[in-house]
Write a protein that holds these residues in place. Structure first.
Motif, PDB file in Angstrom:
ATOM      1  N   THR A 197      -7.949 -19.272  17.259  1.00 38.91           N
ATOM      2  CA  THR A 197      -9.315 -19.281  17.771  1.00 38.91           C
ATOM      3  C   THR A 197     -10.133 -18.273  16.989  1.00 38.91           C
ATOM      4  O   THR A 197      -9.602 -17.317  16.424  1.00 38.91           O
ATOM      5  CB  THR A 197      -9.360 -18.932  19.273  1.00 38.91           C
ATOM      6  OG1 THR A 197      -8.780 -17.638  19.463  1.00 38.91           O
ATOM      7  CG2 THR A 197      -8.606 -19.945  20.107  1.00 38.91           C
ATOM      8  N   SER A 198     -11.412 -18.480  16.955  1.00 35.08           N
ATOM      9  CA  SER A 198     -12.290 -17.553  16.265  1.00 35.08           C
ATOM     10  C   SER A 198     -13.512 -17.292  17.132  1.00 35.08           C
ATOM     11  O   SER A 198     -13.883 -18.122  17.960  1.00 35.08           O
ATOM     12  CB  SER A 198     -12.710 -18.108  14.901  1.00 35.08           C
ATOM     13  OG  SER A 198     -13.425 -19.309  15.077  1.00 35.08           O
ATOM     14  N   LYS A 199     -14.112 -16.141  16.928  1.00 35.25           N
ATOM     15  CA  LYS A 199     -15.344 -15.823  17.639  1.00 35.25           C
ATOM     16  C   LYS A 199     -16.475 -16.546  16.948  1.00 35.25           C
ATOM     17  O   LYS A 199     -16.510 -16.642  15.725  1.00 35.25           O
ATOM     18  CB  LYS A 199     -15.577 -14.321  17.654  1.00 35.25           C
ATOM     19  CG  LYS A 199     -14.531 -13.578  18.449  1.00 35.25           C
ATOM     20  CD  LYS A 199     -14.827 -12.109  18.495  1.00 35.25           C
ATOM     21  CE  LYS A 199     -13.756 -11.412  19.326  1.00 35.25           C
ATOM     22  NZ  LYS A 199     -14.008 -10.004  19.517  1.00 35.25           N
ATOM     23  N   ARG A 200     -17.377 -17.055  17.740  1.00 29.98           N
ATOM     24  CA  ARG A 200     -18.524 -17.762  17.184  1.00 29.98           C
ATOM     25  C   ARG A 200     -19.805 -17.065  17.606  1.00 29.98           C
ATOM     26  O   ARG A 200     -19.867 -16.441  18.662  1.00 29.98           O
ATOM     27  CB  ARG A 200     -18.539 -19.205  17.654  1.00 29.98           C
ATOM     28  CG  ARG A 200     -17.312 -19.950  17.168  1.00 29.98           C
ATOM     29  CD  ARG A 200     -17.375 -21.399  17.562  1.00 29.98           C
ATOM     30  NE  ARG A 200     -16.139 -22.063  17.184  1.00 29.98           N
ATOM     31  CZ  ARG A 200     -16.010 -22.873  16.164  1.00 29.98           C
ATOM     32  NH1 ARG A 200     -17.033 -23.142  15.400  1.00 29.98           N
ATOM     33  NH2 ARG A 200     -14.855 -23.432  15.898  1.00 29.98           N
ATOM     34  N   MET A 201     -20.800 -17.218  16.780  1.00 27.52           N
ATOM     35  CA  MET A 201     -22.098 -16.644  17.120  1.00 27.52           C
ATOM     36  C   MET A 201     -22.703 -17.436  18.278  1.00 27.52           C
ATOM     37  O   MET A 201     -22.457 -18.637  18.415  1.00 27.52           O
ATOM     38  CB  MET A 201     -23.027 -16.714  15.912  1.00 27.52           C
ATOM     39  CG  MET A 201     -22.558 -15.880  14.727  1.00 27.52           C
ATOM     40  SD  MET A 201     -23.570 -16.106  13.258  1.00 27.52           S
ATOM     41  CE  MET A 201     -25.092 -15.361  13.781  1.00 27.52           C
ATOM     42  N   ASP A 202     -23.501 -16.758  19.096  1.00 29.00           N
ATOM     43  CA  ASP A 202     -24.223 -17.457  20.147  1.00 29.00           C
ATOM     44  C   ASP A 202     -25.192 -18.443  19.513  1.00 29.00           C
ATOM     45  O   ASP A 202     -25.847 -18.126  18.508  1.00 29.00           O
ATOM     46  CB  ASP A 202     -25.017 -16.474  21.010  1.00 29.00           C
ATOM     47  CG  ASP A 202     -24.119 -15.566  21.824  1.00 29.00           C
ATOM     48  OD1 ASP A 202     -23.010 -16.008  22.190  1.00 29.00           O
ATOM     49  OD2 ASP A 202     -24.534 -14.424  22.088  1.00 29.00           O
ATOM     50  N   THR A 203     -25.303 -19.610  20.098  1.00 28.67           N
ATOM     51  CA  THR A 203     -26.204 -20.645  19.576  1.00 28.67           C
ATOM     52  C   THR A 203     -27.624 -20.103  19.439  1.00 28.67           C
ATOM     53  O   THR A 203     -28.318 -20.378  18.457  1.00 28.67           O
ATOM     54  CB  THR A 203     -26.192 -21.889  20.480  1.00 28.67           C
ATOM     55  OG1 THR A 203     -24.851 -22.350  20.595  1.00 28.67           O
ATOM     56  CG2 THR A 203     -27.055 -22.995  19.921  1.00 28.67           C
ATOM     57  N   GLU A 204     -28.060 -19.313  20.406  1.00 31.96           N
ATOM     58  CA  GLU A 204     -29.425 -18.787  20.395  1.00 31.96           C
ATOM     59  C   GLU A 204     -29.706 -17.904  19.181  1.00 31.96           C
ATOM     60  O   GLU A 204     -30.847 -17.768  18.763  1.00 31.96           O
ATOM     61  CB  GLU A 204     -29.701 -17.993  21.682  1.00 31.96           C
ATOM     62  CG  GLU A 204     -29.697 -18.833  22.940  1.00 31.96           C
ATOM     63  CD  GLU A 204     -28.289 -19.169  23.438  1.00 31.96           C
ATOM     64  OE1 GLU A 204     -27.321 -18.429  23.134  1.00 31.96           O
ATOM     65  OE2 GLU A 204     -28.158 -20.202  24.117  1.00 31.96           O
ATOM     66  N   SER A 205     -28.676 -17.308  18.613  1.00 34.40           N
ATOM     67  CA  SER A 205     -28.896 -16.422  17.469  1.00 34.40           C
ATOM     68  C   SER A 205     -29.032 -17.188  16.146  1.00 34.40           C
ATOM     69  O   SER A 205     -29.456 -16.613  15.153  1.00 34.40           O
ATOM     70  CB  SER A 205     -27.776 -15.394  17.364  1.00 34.40           C
ATOM     71  OG  SER A 205     -26.552 -16.030  17.045  1.00 34.40           O
ATOM     72  N   ILE A 206     -28.690 -18.464  16.139  1.00 36.86           N
ATOM     73  CA  ILE A 206     -28.783 -19.235  14.890  1.00 36.86           C
ATOM     74  C   ILE A 206     -29.665 -20.473  15.004  1.00 36.86           C
ATOM     75  O   ILE A 206     -29.944 -21.129  14.025  1.00 36.86           O
ATOM     76  CB  ILE A 206     -27.384 -19.670  14.402  1.00 36.86           C
ATOM     77  CG1 ILE A 206     -26.681 -20.539  15.425  1.00 36.86           C
ATOM     78  CG2 ILE A 206     -26.555 -18.473  14.017  1.00 36.86           C
ATOM     79  CD1 ILE A 206     -25.428 -21.205  14.930  1.00 36.86           C
TER      80      ILE A 206
END
Length: 80
Positions: free
Chosen positions: A66-75
């Motif tokens: 698993t990997s950490k993903r950026m919040d959708t709102e930040s991109i």
């Protein structure tokens, strides 16, 4: 090429819905001559995309990464 991308995406979505794992991979089409020989594909037909299908081995280590993903709102910014 756009239609091919949309077509491929729909294959991925449908197979996922059916419980089948899928992946688009360049290496599947990297050696077209081997594919032509093994799958009896005529030389006048283009090989453009390779999609691997199969059932996921949930015990395999690679499927537990698993990997950490950026919040959708930040991109993504949606303006109304």
């Amino acid at each position: 090429m756009f239609d091919l991308g949309a077509f491929s995406q729909n294959i991925l979505l449908v197979t996922t819905e059916q419980g089948i794992g899928s992946i688009v991979a360049y290496n599947f089409v990297k050696y077209p001559q081997i594919l032509r020989e093994e799958l009896n594909i005529p030389s006048d037909e283009e090989i453009i995309v390779g999609i691997g299908l199969g059932f996921e081995d949930e015990q395999a280590q690679v499927n537990r990464i698993t990997s950490k993903r950026m919040d959708t709102e930040s991109i993504l910014k949606i303006k109304k």
